[in-house]
Design an enzyme around this catalytic site. Structure first.
Site, PDB file in Angstrom:
ATOM      1  N   THR A  64      66.146  47.834  39.020  1.00  0.00           N
ATOM      2  CA  THR A  64      66.433  47.992  37.454  1.00  0.00           C
ATOM      3  C   THR A  64      65.699  47.732  36.584  1.00  0.00           C
ATOM      4  O   THR A  64      64.311  46.759  36.747  1.00  0.00           O
ATOM      5  CB  THR A  64      67.114  47.163  37.307  1.00  0.00           C
ATOM      6  OG1 THR A  64      68.433  46.911  37.980  1.00  0.00           O
ATOM      7  CG2 THR A  64      67.778  47.028  35.427  1.00  0.00           C
TER       8      THR A  64
ATOM      9  N   CYS B  25      42.543  34.599  41.668  1.00  0.00           N
ATOM     10  CA  CYS B  25      42.510  33.992  42.350  1.00  0.00           C
ATOM     11  C   CYS B  25      41.346  33.022  43.433  1.00  0.00           C
ATOM     12  O   CYS B  25      41.621  32.081  44.489  1.00  0.00           O
ATOM     13  CB  CYS B  25      42.805  34.655  43.415  1.00  0.00           C
ATOM     14  SG  CYS B  25      43.562  36.590  42.232  1.00  0.00           S
TER      15      CYS B  25
ATOM     16  N   GLN C 272      40.571  46.111  35.465  1.00  0.00           N
ATOM     17  CA  GLN C 272      39.517  45.723  34.149  1.00  0.00           C
ATOM     18  C   GLN C 272      39.477  46.324  33.226  1.00  0.00           C
ATOM     19  O   GLN C 272      38.710  45.976  32.249  1.00  0.00           O
ATOM     20  CB  GLN C 272      39.004  44.365  35.181  1.00  0.00           C
ATOM     21  CG  GLN C 272      39.405  43.363  35.824  1.00  0.00           C
ATOM     22  CD  GLN C 272      39.570  42.099  35.144  1.00  0.00           C
ATOM     23  OE1 GLN C 272      39.288  42.909  33.780  1.00  0.00           O
ATOM     24  NE2 GLN C 272      39.944  41.177  35.664  1.00  0.00           N
TER      25      GLN C 272
HETATM   26  C1  LIG Z   1      44.154  40.796  37.394  1.00  0.00           C
HETATM   27  C2  LIG Z   1      44.295  41.359  38.668  1.00  0.00           C
HETATM   28  C3  LIG Z   1      44.571  42.243  39.979  1.00  0.00           C
HETATM   29  C4  LIG Z   1      46.116  41.846  39.689  1.00  0.00           C
HETATM   30  O1  LIG Z   1      47.268  42.642  39.104  1.00  0.00           O
HETATM   31  P1  LIG Z   1      48.186  41.626  38.387  1.00  0.00           P
HETATM   32  O2  LIG Z   1      49.127  42.143  37.165  1.00  0.00           O
HETATM   33  O3  LIG Z   1      47.737  40.322  38.496  1.00  0.00           O
HETATM   34  O4  LIG Z   1      49.252  41.658  40.191  1.00  0.00           O
HETATM   35  C5  LIG Z   1      44.659  43.404  40.109  1.00  0.00           C
HETATM   36  N1  LIG Z   1      43.043  44.111  40.578  1.00  0.00           N
HETATM   37  C6  LIG Z   1      42.001  43.388  39.395  1.00  0.00           C
HETATM   38  C7  LIG Z   1      40.521  43.533  39.115  1.00  0.00           C
HETATM   39  C8  LIG Z   1      42.907  42.483  38.665  1.00  0.00           C
HETATM   40  O5  LIG Z   1      41.636  41.782  38.081  1.00  0.00           O
END
Ligand SMILES: *Cc1c(COP(=O)(O)O)cnc(C)c1O
Length: 398
Positions: A244, A332, A186
């Site tokens: 790959t 999530c 983030q």
């Molecule tokens: C979205 C997010 C993730 C996960 O990343 P993905 O590429 O969706 O697996 C991990 N950490 C934070 C703080 C996120 O906001």
């Protein structure tokens, strides 16, 4: 009007990135092939690696490996700790925080299940960890679990936007001989990141949070820091991540990272003023609200608000009917009835945590959109509070 304010869940592809990827779809060669077409594909991957390295201040692009995203990068680090900790005499103490993204949280919990001593540091009411508490946990004479193997602290939180002092955290961890990791998914593109100056061993990035495609990310690994591959196979990525190359994704990531670096300062100041407009507007139009997270050490695009007496999912769905897309927390966590672990860790309590909304703005956000939200939101909260049985005094101590 249609207003997307869920940029912390994911961002749309930037136009430049989309065009670059479409162009690259023509390049089908395997970037590990030695022939001319393969070498051309590989050149694209290596250019992208340098672009992503520049976004985080990594001096050597070779210290980055491409992965399938933030979740994989974080799991790769914790999987490495699993291997290190199980060696004879290996350290088995891991310090992380109570507000991590589920992919760190659950990877850490798995290590706890495997006999590691895992500490989830609490945070203050604004979402920051205490350095003194960290140092106490790092000192085996003042805490349980022995010497620390890893300190993992997210640079910025996805739900409340609070930014941690990674440089100070890393300095304390280093002084105790621990490895240091930060989930900077983030933070990237919103606040400056400097892995070298911060002194990190590992840093996690995800492309789809910075206006690039989904399914691609990176892990910075300081030269000399241990790393065990999570995915074994071919010799791609110095043998640290087989599979790959996802050329199109990686090229899109590179360009998204370069544009994010270029635009960071102007993006941050523009978003900060939109955030202030939204915050001031809500404070003026809705009685009895609580703003969560740190007032200043915060992502410029993120505003998390509790509306005592109204229910988060109901607010979300009512806003959705007006074309406004927000979140009740992390993507999530939504869909589960559990209150946000992040808000709970800041001490807001289950009732307020259930009545919270995350507005996360981005490149496409305009003042007109903020004003539209400010017009729609107050009557929705008023109506929901009238229908609700939850006492609005739940905020009395906030
Ligand atoms: C979205 C997010 C993730 C996960 O990343 P993905 O590429 O969706 O697996 C991990 N950490 C934070 C703080 C996120 O906001």
């Amino acid at each position: 009007m249609f207003v997307y304010m869920d940029y912390n869940a994911t961002t749309p592809l930037r136009e430049e990135v989309r065009l670059r990827m479409i162009e690259d779809l023509e390049v089908f060669a395997n970037a590990s092939s030695m022939h001319e077409a393969g070498r051309r594909a590989r050149d694209g991957v290596e250019k992208a690696r340098a672009q992503v390295a520049a976004l985080i201040g990594a001096r050597d692009p070779q210290s980055l490996i491409f992965t399938s995203g933030g979740s994989e990068s974080n799991n790769t680090v914790f999987n490495t700790m699993y291997d290190l900790g199980r060696r004879p005499g290996g350290r088995k103490k891991i310090i992380t925080t109570a507000i991590e993204h589920p992919c760190v949280m659950n990877a850490a919990k798995r290590l706890a299940d495997e006999g590691f001593h895992v500490v989830f540091l609490g945070v203050d009411g604004q979402g920051r960890i205490g350095l003194e508490e960290l140092e106490r946990e790092l000192d085996p004479s003042r805490s349980a679990g022995g010497a620390t193997l890893l300190v993992s602290v997210m640079a910025a939180n996805n739900e409340i936007g609070t930014v941690q002092d990674m440089k100070a955290i890393a300095a304390s961890a280093k002084a105790a001989g621990a490895l240091v990791h930060s989930d900077a998914v983030q933070a990237a593109g919103k606040v400056p990141i400097d892995v070298a100056a911060w002194g990190l061993d590992y840093l996690t990035l995800s492309c789809h949070k910075i206006y690039g495609p989904k399914g691609v990310g990176a892990l910075y690994v300081r030269k000399g820091a241990p790393l065990e591959p999570l995915i074994r196979g071919g010799h791609q990525e110095l043998g640290l991540r087989a599979g790959t190359y996802n050329n199109q994704g990686i090229l899109g990531f590179g360009l998204a990272a370069e544009l994010a670096s270029r635009d960071l300062a102007s993006f941050a100041s523009r978003l900060l003023s939109l955030r202030e407009r939204l915050k001031a507007g809500i404070a003026a139009a809705v009685p009895d609200v609580r703003f969560n997270g740190h007032p200043t050490k915060v992502l410029p695009n993120t505003l998390n608000v509790s509306f005592p007496g109204a229910e988060g999912e109901a607010i979300l769905l009512s806003l959705d009917l007006e074309g406004i897309e927000v979140s009740t927390g992390s993507a999530c966590a939504s869909g589960s009835l559990e209150p946000s672990h992040v808000l709970m860790a800041t001490g807001v309590g289950p009732e307020l945590a259930h009545g919270s909304i995350r507005f996360s703005m981005g490149r496409g956000t305009t003042e007109a959109e903020v004003d539209y939200v400010l017009a729609q939101l107050p009557p929705i909260i008023k109506r929901l509070r009238r229908m609700s049985t939850v006492p609005s005094s739940a905020c009395a101590d906030a």
